[in-house]
Design a protein around this motif. Structure first.
Motif, PDB file in Angstrom:
ATOM      1  N   PRO A   3       0.758   6.979  11.570  1.00  0.00           N
ATOM      2  CA  PRO A   3       0.045   7.229  10.343  1.00  0.00           C
ATOM      3  C   PRO A   3       0.803   8.398   9.577  1.00  0.00           C
ATOM      4  O   PRO A   3       1.010   9.427  10.058  1.00  0.00           O
ATOM      5  CB  PRO A   3      -1.427   7.284  10.836  1.00  0.00           C
ATOM      6  CG  PRO A   3      -1.323   7.628  11.983  1.00  0.00           C
ATOM      7  CD  PRO A   3       0.058   7.175  12.558  1.00  0.00           C
ATOM      8  N   LEU A   4       0.867   8.191   8.023  1.00  0.00           N
ATOM      9  CA  LEU A   4       1.225   9.218   7.237  1.00  0.00           C
ATOM     10  C   LEU A   4      -0.111  10.190   6.952  1.00  0.00           C
ATOM     11  O   LEU A   4      -1.098   9.712   6.739  1.00  0.00           O
ATOM     12  CB  LEU A   4       1.667   8.961   6.018  1.00  0.00           C
ATOM     13  CG  LEU A   4       2.030  10.150   4.980  1.00  0.00           C
ATOM     14  CD1 LEU A   4       3.626  10.692   5.354  1.00  0.00           C
ATOM     15  CD2 LEU A   4       1.999   9.309   3.640  1.00  0.00           C
ATOM     16  N   SER A  15      -4.984   9.514   5.521  1.00  0.00           N
ATOM     17  CA  SER A  15      -4.265   8.692   6.522  1.00  0.00           C
ATOM     18  C   SER A  15      -3.724   7.619   5.974  1.00  0.00           C
ATOM     19  O   SER A  15      -4.669   6.925   5.118  1.00  0.00           O
ATOM     20  CB  SER A  15      -4.762   8.849   7.922  1.00  0.00           C
ATOM     21  OG  SER A  15      -5.702   8.067   7.911  1.00  0.00           O
ATOM     22  N   SER A  16      -2.645   7.184   6.307  1.00  0.00           N
ATOM     23  CA  SER A  16      -2.012   5.872   5.862  1.00  0.00           C
ATOM     24  C   SER A  16      -1.360   5.144   6.870  1.00  0.00           C
ATOM     25  O   SER A  16      -0.734   5.915   7.674  1.00  0.00           O
ATOM     26  CB  SER A  16      -1.269   5.857   4.567  1.00  0.00           C
ATOM     27  OG  SER A  16      -0.653   4.870   4.350  1.00  0.00           O
ATOM     28  N   GLU A  17      -1.678   4.131   7.176  1.00  0.00           N
ATOM     29  CA  GLU A  17      -0.996   3.058   7.965  1.00  0.00           C
ATOM     30  C   GLU A  17       0.021   2.010   7.301  1.00  0.00           C
ATOM     31  O   GLU A  17       0.489   1.325   8.140  1.00  0.00           O
ATOM     32  CB  GLU A  17      -1.538   2.603   9.159  1.00  0.00           C
ATOM     33  CG  GLU A  17      -2.201   3.765  10.177  1.00  0.00           C
ATOM     34  CD  GLU A  17      -2.870   3.279  11.368  1.00  0.00           C
ATOM     35  OE1 GLU A  17      -2.651   2.048  11.599  1.00  0.00           O
ATOM     36  OE2 GLU A  17      -3.755   4.068  11.739  1.00  0.00           O
ATOM     37  N   LYS A  19       2.606   0.628   4.149  1.00  0.00           N
ATOM     38  CA  LYS A  19       3.784   0.945   3.138  1.00  0.00           C
ATOM     39  C   LYS A  19       4.333  -0.087   2.406  1.00  0.00           C
ATOM     40  O   LYS A  19       4.222  -0.892   2.903  1.00  0.00           O
ATOM     41  CB  LYS A  19       4.924   1.516   4.239  1.00  0.00           C
ATOM     42  CG  LYS A  19       6.047   2.284   3.585  1.00  0.00           C
ATOM     43  CD  LYS A  19       7.077   2.677   4.723  1.00  0.00           C
ATOM     44  CE  LYS A  19       8.344   3.281   4.054  1.00  0.00           C
ATOM     45  NZ  LYS A  19       9.243   3.602   5.272  1.00  0.00           N
ATOM     46  N   CYS A  20       4.391   0.349   1.162  1.00  0.00           N
ATOM     47  CA  CYS A  20       5.101  -0.752   0.342  1.00  0.00           C
ATOM     48  C   CYS A  20       6.435  -0.561   0.152  1.00  0.00           C
ATOM     49  O   CYS A  20       6.891   0.535  -0.545  1.00  0.00           O
ATOM     50  CB  CYS A  20       4.167  -1.037  -0.831  1.00  0.00           C
ATOM     51  SG  CYS A  20       2.422  -1.218  -1.008  1.00  0.00           S
ATOM     52  N   LYS A  21       7.217  -1.484   0.634  1.00  0.00           N
ATOM     53  CA  LYS A  21       8.822  -1.139   0.676  1.00  0.00           C
ATOM     54  C   LYS A  21       9.259  -1.932  -0.758  1.00  0.00           C
ATOM     55  O   LYS A  21       8.939  -2.685  -1.239  1.00  0.00           O
ATOM     56  CB  LYS A  21       9.265  -1.896   1.687  1.00  0.00           C
ATOM     57  CG  LYS A  21       9.090  -1.343   2.889  1.00  0.00           C
ATOM     58  CD  LYS A  21       9.602  -1.942   4.128  1.00  0.00           C
ATOM     59  CE  LYS A  21       9.379  -1.337   5.530  1.00  0.00           C
ATOM     60  NZ  LYS A  21       9.932  -2.048   6.510  1.00  0.00           N
ATOM     61  N   TYR A  35       9.538   3.265  -2.216  1.00  0.00           N
ATOM     62  CA  TYR A  35       8.661   2.740  -1.281  1.00  0.00           C
ATOM     63  C   TYR A  35       7.324   3.645  -1.585  1.00  0.00           C
ATOM     64  O   TYR A  35       7.546   4.896  -1.932  1.00  0.00           O
ATOM     65  CB  TYR A  35       8.970   2.574   0.030  1.00  0.00           C
ATOM     66  CG  TYR A  35       9.348   3.906   0.813  1.00  0.00           C
ATOM     67  CD1 TYR A  35       8.570   4.746   1.283  1.00  0.00           C
ATOM     68  CD2 TYR A  35      10.781   4.216   0.620  1.00  0.00           C
ATOM     69  CE1 TYR A  35       8.963   5.869   2.062  1.00  0.00           C
ATOM     70  CE2 TYR A  35      11.224   5.496   1.232  1.00  0.00           C
ATOM     71  CZ  TYR A  35      10.050   6.382   1.886  1.00  0.00           C
ATOM     72  OH  TYR A  35      10.576   7.607   2.465  1.00  0.00           O
ATOM     73  N   TYR A  37       3.621   5.089   0.168  1.00  0.00           N
ATOM     74  CA  TYR A  37       2.546   4.761   1.486  1.00  0.00           C
ATOM     75  C   TYR A  37       1.110   4.532   0.720  1.00  0.00           C
ATOM     76  O   TYR A  37       0.723   5.014  -0.457  1.00  0.00           O
ATOM     77  CB  TYR A  37       2.462   5.901   2.257  1.00  0.00           C
ATOM     78  CG  TYR A  37       3.596   6.409   2.917  1.00  0.00           C
ATOM     79  CD1 TYR A  37       3.655   5.910   4.422  1.00  0.00           C
ATOM     80  CD2 TYR A  37       4.740   7.291   2.629  1.00  0.00           C
ATOM     81  CE1 TYR A  37       4.777   6.047   5.092  1.00  0.00           C
ATOM     82  CE2 TYR A  37       5.796   7.439   3.475  1.00  0.00           C
ATOM     83  CZ  TYR A  37       5.821   6.701   4.702  1.00  0.00           C
ATOM     84  OH  TYR A  37       6.843   6.948   5.321  1.00  0.00           O
ATOM     85  N   LEU A  39      -2.656   4.995   0.195  1.00  0.00           N
ATOM     86  CA  LEU A  39      -3.633   5.922   0.606  1.00  0.00           C
ATOM     87  C   LEU A  39      -4.823   5.674  -0.226  1.00  0.00           C
ATOM     88  O   LEU A  39      -4.864   5.330  -1.514  1.00  0.00           O
ATOM     89  CB  LEU A  39      -3.166   7.343  -0.107  1.00  0.00           C
ATOM     90  CG  LEU A  39      -1.805   8.083   0.683  1.00  0.00           C
ATOM     91  CD1 LEU A  39      -1.567   9.171  -0.253  1.00  0.00           C
ATOM     92  CD2 LEU A  39      -2.209   8.390   2.113  1.00  0.00           C
TER      93      LEU A  39
END
Length: 59
Positions: A3-4, A15-17, A19-21, A35, A37, A39
């Motif tokens: 996680p970021l 925290s973030s798990e 991701k948009c690519k 990309y 993340y 949040l």
């Protein structure tokens, strides 16, 4: 993926798990593909170093 962890200006952490690519957006007419993340915490979008690098050298 680990996680970021992002720190807000007031010291709170998010925290973030996710991701948009290959996300496409336009900033003042400049097309950007990058990309993001995911949040949760009151921000619509946070533009950081990742998208800034797409514009060229950072000096």
């Amino acid at each position: 993926m680990d996680p970021l962890i992002a720190k807000k200006a007031n010291g709170d952490k998010l925290s973030s798990e996710g991701k948009c690519k290959n996300t496409k957006l336009s900033v003042q007419g400049i097309p950007i593909v990058t990309y993001f993340y995911l949040l949760l915490g009151g921000c619509d979008i946070v533009l950081g170093i990742f998208w800034l690098q797409t514009l060229g050298p950072i000096v």
